[in-house]
Design an enzyme around this catalytic site. Sequence first.
Site, mmCIF file in Angstrom:
data_model
loop_
_atom_site.group_PDB
_atom_site.id
_atom_site.type_symbol
_atom_site.label_atom_id
_atom_site.label_comp_id
_atom_site.label_asym_id
_atom_site.label_seq_id
_atom_site.Cartn_x
_atom_site.Cartn_y
_atom_site.Cartn_z
ATOM 1 N N SER A 66 0.790 -1.223 0.000
ATOM 2 C CA SER A 66 0.000 0.000 0.000
ATOM 3 C C SER A 66 0.829 1.282 0.000
ATOM 4 O O SER A 66 1.529 1.560 -0.954
ATOM 5 C CB SER A 66 -0.949 -0.059 1.198
ATOM 6 O OG SER A 66 -1.844 0.991 1.129
ATOM 7 N N ASP A 282 -6.812 2.069 -1.855
ATOM 8 C CA ASP A 282 -7.899 1.931 -0.876
ATOM 9 C C ASP A 282 -8.082 3.207 -0.054
ATOM 10 O O ASP A 282 -8.906 3.254 0.849
ATOM 11 C CB ASP A 282 -7.749 0.682 0.015
ATOM 12 C CG ASP A 282 -6.455 0.633 0.795
ATOM 13 O OD1 ASP A 282 -5.713 1.625 0.784
ATOM 14 O OD2 ASP A 282 -6.195 -0.421 1.418
ATOM 15 N N GLU A 372 -11.070 6.846 8.217
ATOM 16 C CA GLU A 372 -9.894 7.314 8.930
ATOM 17 C C GLU A 372 -9.525 8.665 8.314
ATOM 18 O O GLU A 372 -9.803 8.909 7.131
ATOM 19 C CB GLU A 372 -8.738 6.332 8.755
ATOM 20 C CG GLU A 372 -9.021 4.985 9.397
ATOM 21 C CD GLU A 372 -7.829 4.050 9.347
ATOM 22 O OE1 GLU A 372 -7.322 3.701 10.417
ATOM 23 O OE2 GLU A 372 -7.408 3.670 8.250
ATOM 24 N N ALA A 373 -8.880 9.511 9.121
ATOM 25 C CA ALA A 373 -8.511 10.835 8.595
ATOM 26 C C ALA A 373 -7.634 10.706 7.354
ATOM 27 O O ALA A 373 -7.668 11.549 6.459
ATOM 28 C CB ALA A 373 -7.793 11.635 9.677
ATOM 29 N N ARG A 500 1.315 6.426 19.119
ATOM 30 C CA ARG A 500 1.000 4.997 18.987
ATOM 31 C C ARG A 500 2.032 4.341 18.066
ATOM 32 O O ARG A 500 2.557 4.992 17.155
ATOM 33 C CB ARG A 500 -0.416 4.785 18.444
ATOM 34 C CG ARG A 500 -0.709 5.508 17.156
ATOM 35 C CD ARG A 500 -2.069 5.153 16.596
ATOM 36 N NE ARG A 500 -2.091 3.817 16.024
ATOM 37 C CZ ARG A 500 -1.654 3.528 14.794
ATOM 38 N NH1 ARG A 500 -1.164 4.469 14.008
ATOM 39 N NH2 ARG A 500 -1.699 2.299 14.351
ATOM 40 N N GLY A 503 1.479 0.088 12.793
ATOM 41 C CA GLY A 503 1.347 -1.336 12.494
ATOM 42 C C GLY A 503 1.740 -1.644 11.058
ATOM 43 O O GLY A 503 1.521 -2.752 10.568
HETATM 44 C C1 G16 Z 1 -3.199 0.629 6.540
HETATM 45 C C2 G16 Z 1 -4.519 0.358 7.229
HETATM 46 C C3 G16 Z 1 -5.133 1.657 7.674
HETATM 47 C C4 G16 Z 1 -4.148 2.421 8.560
HETATM 48 C C5 G16 Z 1 -2.800 2.577 7.855
HETATM 49 C C6 G16 Z 1 -1.724 3.138 8.752
HETATM 50 O O1 G16 Z 1 -3.441 1.397 5.409
HETATM 51 O O2 G16 Z 1 -5.363 -0.329 6.343
HETATM 52 O O3 G16 Z 1 -6.327 1.366 8.359
HETATM 53 O O4 G16 Z 1 -4.648 3.671 8.886
HETATM 54 O O5 G16 Z 1 -2.335 1.319 7.411
HETATM 55 O O6 G16 Z 1 -1.540 2.280 9.835
HETATM 56 P P1 G16 Z 1 -0.397 2.467 10.900
HETATM 57 O O7 G16 Z 1 -0.552 3.864 11.434
HETATM 58 O O8 G16 Z 1 -0.643 1.413 11.924
HETATM 59 O O9 G16 Z 1 0.922 2.338 10.187
HETATM 60 P P2 G16 Z 1 -2.754 1.065 4.018
HETATM 61 O O10 G16 Z 1 -3.466 1.967 3.066
HETATM 62 O O11 G16 Z 1 -1.290 1.365 4.168
HETATM 63 O O12 G16 Z 1 -3.038 -0.387 3.803
#
Ligand code: G16
Length: 546
Positions: A66, A282, A372-373, A500, A503
């Site tokens: 992503s 997405d 999400e923002a 935070r 992930g």
């Molecule tokens: C993914 C998740 C999102 C999340 C983003 C950032 O997005 O699907 O819900 O907001 O990661 O997550 P984190 O702050 O834990 O790194 P994507 O578009 O990268 O798949």
Amino acid sequence: MMAQFQEVLRQSSLHPKPAGLVLQYGTAGFRTNAKHLDHIMFRMGLLATLRSKKTKATIGVMVTASHNPEEDNGVKLVDPMGEMVTQAWEGYATLLANAEQQDVLTSLKEIIEKEAVNMSQEANVFLGRDTRCSSARLSQAVLDGVSALGGHSKDYGLVTTPQLHYMVCCQNTGDKYGEATVEGYYNKLSQAYIQLIKHAPNCTDDQKHLCVDGANGIGALKVREMEAHLKSGLQISLVNDGSQGKLNDQCGADFVKVQQKPPSGMKMNPGERCCSFDGDADRIVYYYTDSEGQFHLLDGDKIATLISTFLKELLTQAGLNLNIAVVQTAYANGSSTRYLEDTMKVIVRCTKTGVKHLHHAAQEFDIGVYFEANGHGTVLFSKSAEEKIQQLSKDPNTDDERKTAALLLQNTINVINQTVGDAISDMLLIEAILATKGLTVQQWDAIYSDLPNRQLKVKVSDRRVIDTTDAERRAVRPAGLQETIDSLVKKYRQARSFVRPSGTEDVVRVYAEAETQESADALAHEVSLAVYRLAGGVGDEPKPLH
Ligand code: G16
């Protein structure tokens, strides 16, 4: 069964795990540098096959990282109704991913036993991938995993993440949701869009024009394909289409949202509507510049507000009494939450980051708008809400105004990809709303004013030392961090801040908002320093932004 396990062992040795490597199933699957992922992909092929046997349904596997840089890759698992894989199986994914080479079978058997998987059940896996150069090779590793356990697979090749989610849902609902093909997806969404904009008869060519930043990724390829189905209902100028630049580099939804500036390559005339997709399409954010050249961002919060206003108006016109809620995360701008609760009087819920959390919270309402923002979101309609809307549109005793509203609601449902956040679907919905309401991007932006905010990243030696509670709004570990944040926040007006662990990237994220940009920037920097000092920062200390 013995022969199958022998095959797993044989194939697994061709997809060896680097000894000692430990990875977690994170916010949206596994994500790291592509060179560490071959064994993960093979094993996720195995796991998807088990999940398919368990659920007696088709499971999706999407190879993508992503918004991450081109060198990274990752994998997202998709459950039967097109939603993110359930949490218990995230745990199995982590277990299987981290088993040393000689323990793969033991872990596999543990999962089979715990879930009482019937190994003679057929299995079916749908596969998709983004445009990263490592994705084709990693997809093959997934296919090897599926075939090692005797599963069937269908490789859709290059698709957006939400397209794969959509196809999985279609397949498992006997095509009730739509046809499980990319063409079927384009047809369903474009027909609904064309119906919606029939209610905007005075729409000029200028108003139909939109600049799209494709992040040099899969979204660029797919928006081109979609455009052909829209019959000039939307005229798209595409930049960052992948022909020159690098994926997500100085472009894409994450770059625009975090940096609060336009992507490279985007030439913006004052007042012109522009949007950016992320690397797997997405997420979406909108923006424009005003006559003074000032940049204005319309993020997921503004999108949720626009959509919920539109839906609420239609429900009133249709005389339907359905409850509607907006689901956000801690990143939601304080002004958006206040506007939704105080002015719009809708229910607002806050969950942890990750669309999987928002999705489940949204399912509790007749209509759940979740965003999400960062621009990741969609709208969910309960089965009974959809039925009520459909009944009304067919009822011969319904007056014209109510019938029109019911038909608009039905087409709105059809333009939305309810399985997951979808940049293309969200774009069509937003464009249709702006056209039918006759709103300019500036008028949309003026619904409320964002509080100035800033997001930063801090590198620490182990981001797991940070633990949070209250939908990630408060840190419970390391000791003293939350107290420090509380005292820093007190220095500024209308301020809020939280931290935070990400992930999807190896960083700690810091968010701050306040009355002025200077205050938000200063607070974000001070909180970053606190994280650096109390959570084992690595490299240079964070520097002030100004
Ligand atoms: C993914 C998740 C999102 C999340 C983003 C950032 O997005 O699907 O819900 O907001 O990661 O997550 P984190 O702050 O834990 O790194 P994507 O578009 O990268 O798949």
